[in-house]
Design an enzyme around this catalytic site. Structure first.
Site, short mmCIF file in Angstrom:
data_model
loop_
_atom_site.label_atom_id
_atom_site.label_comp_id
_atom_site.label_asym_id
_atom_site.label_seq_id
_atom_site.Cartn_x
_atom_site.Cartn_y
_atom_site.Cartn_z
N ASN A 149 0.80 -1.22 0.00
CA ASN A 149 0.00 0.00 0.00
C ASN A 149 0.84 1.27 0.00
OD1 ASN A 149 0.40 -1.28 2.67
ND2 ASN A 149 -0.34 0.67 3.43
N SER A 199 -11.16 -4.84 1.24
CA SER A 199 -11.77 -3.69 1.91
C SER A 199 -12.59 -2.88 0.91
CB SER A 199 -10.63 -2.83 2.48
OG SER A 199 -11.15 -1.66 3.02
N CYS A 322 -2.26 4.60 8.44
CA CYS A 322 -2.10 4.02 9.77
C CYS A 322 -0.80 4.46 10.41
CB CYS A 322 -2.15 2.50 9.71
SG CYS A 322 -3.57 1.94 8.82
N1 PLP Z 1 -4.31 -3.87 4.13
C1 PLP Z 1 -3.90 -2.91 3.29
C2 PLP Z 1 -2.88 -3.23 2.26
C3 PLP Z 1 -4.44 -1.63 3.38
O1 PLP Z 1 -4.03 -0.66 2.54
C4 PLP Z 1 -5.43 -1.37 4.37
C5 PLP Z 1 -5.97 -0.01 4.53
O2 PLP Z 1 -5.36 0.86 5.11
C6 PLP Z 1 -5.83 -2.41 5.23
C7 PLP Z 1 -5.24 -3.64 5.07
C8 PLP Z 1 -6.89 -2.21 6.28
O3 PLP Z 1 -8.13 -2.06 5.66
P1 PLP Z 1 -9.43 -1.50 6.42
O4 PLP Z 1 -9.27 -0.01 6.46
O5 PLP Z 1 -10.58 -1.94 5.59
O6 PLP Z 1 -9.46 -2.11 7.78
#
Ligand code: PLP
Length: 381
Positions: A149, A199, A322
């Site tokens: 991400n 998601s 995050c």
């Molecule tokens: N995994 C990845 C690669 C992400 O980009 C995100 C989002 O920030 C997540 C997991 C977590 O997703 P969610 O916001 O739906 O909990």
């Protein structure tokens, strides 16, 4: 406003927004209710799951609706812990996985699990040789991100699955497909993975909704217990309207994938061309997904650039949302061996087909100006 932070979250597709507006006051029934309104709601969830399963090449029964990928990731991991803890204690992930995976696994170290992390190569994908060295008969869980991400780097899931089959045959394999969904064709049936997380809000659907894929016959233990909804696999009243909205976004995103990818590739090229002569280093690999561009403008600080741009209505990020919340430096770039000014000078610009060429030219001009403004005062503020 020019929104270039699609890897953090995306705006609803206009079609999804209209669908929600049209149905929000009428489609409120509980799909567990026995009356006709409840049955209609139940049918809408079933239809949506059929659409989602078709887009992901799996069976509708293999999909569980969750509140988002974080819940999906935690559910898959806790299943392995509950079902397989007597068979082994090793849990493997990569240094580039998302915080949802890393922090869920970190918590298990305190409970005596042997948690290990495969290194990244300098291009941001996992070092398969190092990963192979970590997998053994004691391994009960392996979690890997499909598309990073922060950088857009892709992992070879087929190669990783083969390593699991050969070296850690007891391990359940989970893949975080959040940034891959609607950006590349996915075939869960063929992938051989046991669990996969998705998601809604990354694909122009609402927040607070996601999916967990659980391959048929894979052991499973629910994380959330209660009224037994979704066959007892995830209790809590479903949100039929948002499930349908997610299915609509998946359908639109899947149908438009090829066109959107080529539009985004063009926009990325225009952006880089328009940056002109200001110095930058691209941290994303050339073979990553086109929508995520991780780029360093050192000695200008990414954080300062971000605020100057936001002041002008242009929205980007420095690292994942995050990490920003925790005020942490990017663990992904650090694992790729990037440090110092290059790390501090990073911006993540993430695009979508809704961005226009005019937006991109304006954003590039604003980045150039911000860089020059900072360079004039020493770059480090
Ligand atoms: N995994 C990845 C690669 C992400 O980009 C995100 C989002 O920030 C997540 C997991 C977590 O997703 P969610 O916001 O739906 O909990």
């Amino acid at each position: 406003m020019i929104y270039l932070d699609h890897a953090s979250t995306s705006r609803l597709y206009p079609e999804v927004a209209s669908y929600i507006r049209e149905h929000i006051e009428t489609d409120f029934a509980n799909p567990a209710s026995a009356h006709s309104l409840g049955l209609a709601a139940e049918h809408s969830v079933k239809d949506a799951l059929k659409q989602l399963a078709a887009d992901l090449s799996c069976k509708p029964d293999e999909l569980i609706v969750t509140s988002g990928a974080t819940e999906s990731i935690n559910t898959a991991l806790q299943t392995a812990v509950k079902k397989l803890h007597r068979r082994g204690r090793r849990i493997v992930t990569t240094a580039g996985d998302h915080e949802a995976t890393l922090n869920a696994i970190k918590a298990l170290k305190q409970e005596g699990f042997d948690t290990v992390y495969a290194k990244l190569l300098s291009n941001g994908s996992v070092d398969l040789d190092h990963l192979a060295g970590l997998l053994n008969e004691e391994t009960i869980y392996l979690s890997v991100i499909a598309v990073n991400n922060e950088t857009g780097a892709c992992n070879d899931i087929e190669a990783i699955r083969t390593l699991r089959d050969k070296l850690a045959p007891r391990a359940l394999l989970h893949v975080d497909y959040v940034q891959a969904w609607t950006r590349m064709p996915l075939n869960l049936r063929r992938s051989g993975v046991d669990f996969a997380s998705f998601s809604g809000h990354k694909i122009h659907a609402p927040k607070g909704i996601g999916l967990l894929y659980v391959r048929e016959k894979t052991p499973y233990a629910p994380l959330i217990l209660g009224g037994g909804q979704q066959g007892g696999r995830r209790s809590g009243t479903e949100h039929p309207l948002f499930v349908s909205a997610m299915a609509l976004a998946s359908k639109i995103g899947t149908e438009r994938m090829t066109d959107a990818n080529s539009q985004v590739t063009d926009l990325r090229r225009i952006l880089l061309d328009e940056l002109g002569s200001i110095p930058y280093v691209i941290n994303s690999p050339e073979d990553g997904v086109p929508h995520i561009l991780n780029i360093s403008f050192a000695p200008a600080r990414g954080e300062t650039m971000l605020h100057i741009l936001a002041h002008r209505g242009i929205y980007v990020s420095t690292t994942s949302a995050c990490s920003t919340a925790q005020n942490a430096k990017s663990h992904v770039l650090t694992a790729m061996g990037i440090g110092g000014e290059r790390l501090d000078g990073t911006l993540r610009i993430s695009l979508a087909a809704e961005n226009t060429e005019a937006d991109i030219r304006l954003a590039a001009a604003a980045i150039r100006q911000a860089y020059e403004q900072l360079a004039a005062i020493g770059g480090r503020r």
